[in-house]
Write a protein that holds these residues in place. Sequence first.
Motif, PDB file in Angstrom:
ATOM      1  N   ARG A  42       1.113  -1.015  -0.176  1.00 52.88           N
ATOM      2  CA  ARG A  42      -0.353  -0.169   0.035  1.00 52.88           C
ATOM      3  C   ARG A  42       0.826   1.350   0.253  1.00 52.88           C
ATOM      4  N   ARG A  43       1.895   1.253   0.599  1.00 50.05           N
ATOM      5  CA  ARG A  43       2.703   2.414   1.216  1.00 50.05           C
ATOM      6  C   ARG A  43       3.477   2.907  -0.737  1.00 50.05           C
ATOM      7  N   THR A  44       3.575   1.822  -1.232  1.00 49.99           N
ATOM      8  CA  THR A  44       4.766   1.467  -2.571  1.00 49.99           C
ATOM      9  C   THR A  44       3.401   2.336  -2.986  1.00 49.99           C
ATOM     10  N   ARG A  45       2.667   1.768  -3.571  1.00 45.79           N
ATOM     11  CA  ARG A  45       1.243   2.140  -4.044  1.00 45.79           C
ATOM     12  C   ARG A  45       0.922   3.683  -4.274  1.00 45.79           C
ATOM     13  N   LEU A  46       1.150   3.998  -2.866  1.00 46.12           N
ATOM     14  CA  LEU A  46       1.116   5.450  -2.979  1.00 46.12           C
ATOM     15  C   LEU A  46       1.739   6.343  -3.575  1.00 46.12           C
ATOM     16  N   SER A  47       2.774   6.261  -2.920  1.00 39.97           N
ATOM     17  CA  SER A  47       4.511   6.762  -3.295  1.00 39.97           C
ATOM     18  C   SER A  47       4.398   6.202  -4.791  1.00 39.97           C
ATOM     19  N   LEU A  48       4.171   5.754  -6.134  1.00 40.79           N
ATOM     20  CA  LEU A  48       3.622   5.971  -7.675  1.00 40.79           C
ATOM     21  C   LEU A  48       2.638   6.820  -8.157  1.00 40.79           C
ATOM     22  N   ASP A  49       1.609   6.887  -6.979  1.00 40.46           N
ATOM     23  CA  ASP A  49       0.705   7.855  -7.619  1.00 40.46           C
ATOM     24  C   ASP A  49       1.471   9.365  -7.303  1.00 40.46           C
ATOM     25  N   HIS A  50       2.255  10.108  -6.505  1.00 38.14           N
ATOM     26  CA  HIS A  50       2.685  10.540  -6.298  1.00 38.14           C
ATOM     27  C   HIS A  50       3.930  11.681  -7.331  1.00 38.14           C
ATOM     28  N   LEU A  51       4.542  10.123  -8.410  1.00 35.15           N
ATOM     29  CA  LEU A  51       5.693  10.187  -9.136  1.00 35.15           C
ATOM     30  C   LEU A  51       5.464  11.301 -10.876  1.00 35.15           C
ATOM     31  N   GLU A  52       6.694  11.912 -10.506  1.00 33.01           N
ATOM     32  CA  GLU A  52       5.944  12.818 -11.632  1.00 33.01           C
ATOM     33  C   GLU A  52       6.302  11.726 -12.841  1.00 33.01           C
ATOM     34  N   ALA A  53       5.963  12.248 -14.329  1.00 30.91           N
ATOM     35  CA  ALA A  53       6.067  11.220 -15.259  1.00 30.91           C
ATOM     36  C   ALA A  53       7.070  11.363 -15.748  1.00 30.91           C
ATOM     37  N   TRP A  54       8.631  12.037 -15.710  1.00 35.70           N
ATOM     38  CA  TRP A  54       9.961  11.859 -15.937  1.00 35.70           C
ATOM     39  C   TRP A  54      10.302  10.515 -15.102  1.00 35.70           C
ATOM     40  N   GLN A  55       9.731  10.815 -13.233  1.00 33.07           N
ATOM     41  CA  GLN A  55      10.100   9.990 -13.051  1.00 33.07           C
ATOM     42  C   GLN A  55       9.732   8.331 -13.696  1.00 33.07           C
ATOM     43  N   LEU A  56       8.506   8.369 -13.760  1.00 31.11           N
ATOM     44  CA  LEU A  56       8.063   7.064 -14.005  1.00 31.11           C
ATOM     45  C   LEU A  56       8.430   6.610 -15.291  1.00 31.11           C
ATOM     46  N   ARG A  57       9.046   7.844 -15.938  1.00 29.01           N
ATOM     47  CA  ARG A  57       9.776   6.533 -17.526  1.00 29.01           C
ATOM     48  C   ARG A  57      10.946   6.761 -16.920  1.00 29.01           C
ATOM     49  N   THR A  62       4.561   4.185 -17.814  1.00 29.96           N
ATOM     50  CA  THR A  62       3.729   5.595 -18.071  1.00 29.96           C
ATOM     51  C   THR A  62       2.646   5.673 -16.766  1.00 29.96           C
ATOM     52  N   PRO A  63       2.115   6.949 -17.133  1.00 31.94           N
ATOM     53  CA  PRO A  63       1.048   8.212 -16.230  1.00 31.94           C
ATOM     54  C   PRO A  63       0.229   7.300 -15.662  1.00 31.94           C
ATOM     55  N   ASP A  64      -0.525   6.577 -17.030  1.00 36.64           N
ATOM     56  CA  ASP A  64      -1.817   5.675 -16.425  1.00 36.64           C
ATOM     57  C   ASP A  64      -1.414   4.284 -16.434  1.00 36.64           C
ATOM     58  N   ALA A  65      -0.700   3.325 -16.400  1.00 36.95           N
ATOM     59  CA  ALA A  65      -0.153   2.519 -15.619  1.00 36.95           C
ATOM     60  C   ALA A  65      -0.063   2.781 -14.392  1.00 36.95           C
ATOM     61  N   ALA A  66       1.002   3.842 -13.734  1.00 33.21           N
ATOM     62  CA  ALA A  66       1.117   3.528 -12.386  1.00 33.21           C
ATOM     63  C   ALA A  66      -0.338   4.471 -12.026  1.00 33.21           C
ATOM     64  N   HIS A  67      -1.031   5.139 -12.734  1.00 31.12           N
ATOM     65  CA  HIS A  67      -2.595   5.563 -11.788  1.00 31.12           C
ATOM     66  C   HIS A  67      -3.500   4.058 -11.758  1.00 31.12           C
ATOM     67  N   ARG A  68      -2.952   3.407 -12.984  1.00 28.84           N
ATOM     68  CA  ARG A  68      -4.062   1.465 -12.123  1.00 28.84           C
ATOM     69  C   ARG A  68      -3.350   1.322 -11.373  1.00 28.84           C
ATOM     70  N   GLU A  69      -2.381   1.115 -11.003  1.00 28.55           N
ATOM     71  CA  GLU A  69      -1.923   0.614 -10.059  1.00 28.55           C
ATOM     72  C   GLU A  69      -1.586   1.146  -8.798  1.00 28.55           C
ATOM     73  N   ALA A  70      -1.960   2.051  -8.285  1.00 23.62           N
ATOM     74  CA  ALA A  70      -1.742   2.700  -7.433  1.00 23.62           C
ATOM     75  C   ALA A  70      -3.151   2.754  -7.153  1.00 23.62           C
ATOM     76  N   ARG A  71      -4.428   2.440  -7.832  1.00 24.26           N
ATOM     77  CA  ARG A  71      -5.702   2.177  -7.370  1.00 24.26           C
ATOM     78  C   ARG A  71      -5.682   0.818  -7.137  1.00 24.26           C
ATOM     79  N   LYS A  72      -5.023   0.253  -6.888  1.00 23.60           N
ATOM     80  CA  LYS A  72      -5.087  -1.067  -6.761  1.00 23.60           C
ATOM     81  C   LYS A  72      -5.221  -1.680  -5.291  1.00 23.60           C
ATOM     82  N   VAL A  73      -6.429  -2.536  -4.846  1.00 28.96           N
ATOM     83  CA  VAL A  73      -6.480  -2.463  -3.071  1.00 28.96           C
ATOM     84  C   VAL A  73      -5.419  -3.799  -2.817  1.00 28.96           C
TER      85      VAL A  73
END
Length: 77
Positions: A42-57, A62-73
């Motif tokens: 949960r902590r990792t997913r919350l952190s993932l949701d706050h990363l910038e696009a360049w950090q995700l790259r 992608t930002p969409d993939a990170a958002h989907r992962e962050a929304r998982k239970v």
Amino acid sequence: MTHAAIPTNDALAVLNSTRSLPLLAVISVKFAACVTKWVTRRRTRLSLDHLEAWQLRDVGMTPDAAHREARKVFWKA
């Protein structure tokens, strides 16, 4: 808050093979390992949701993939 180490499969194998431990102790350790995994996930997913696009790259997401992962239970891998 300190972070407890998650028992590895080797540690759990030792618990499974040790007959001297009471059943309740084995169950308690397995439960603690499971809860620790959930908290970390949960902590990792919350952190993932706050990363910038360049950090995700940088990590190959992608930002969409990170958002989907962050929304998982937390109990879903």
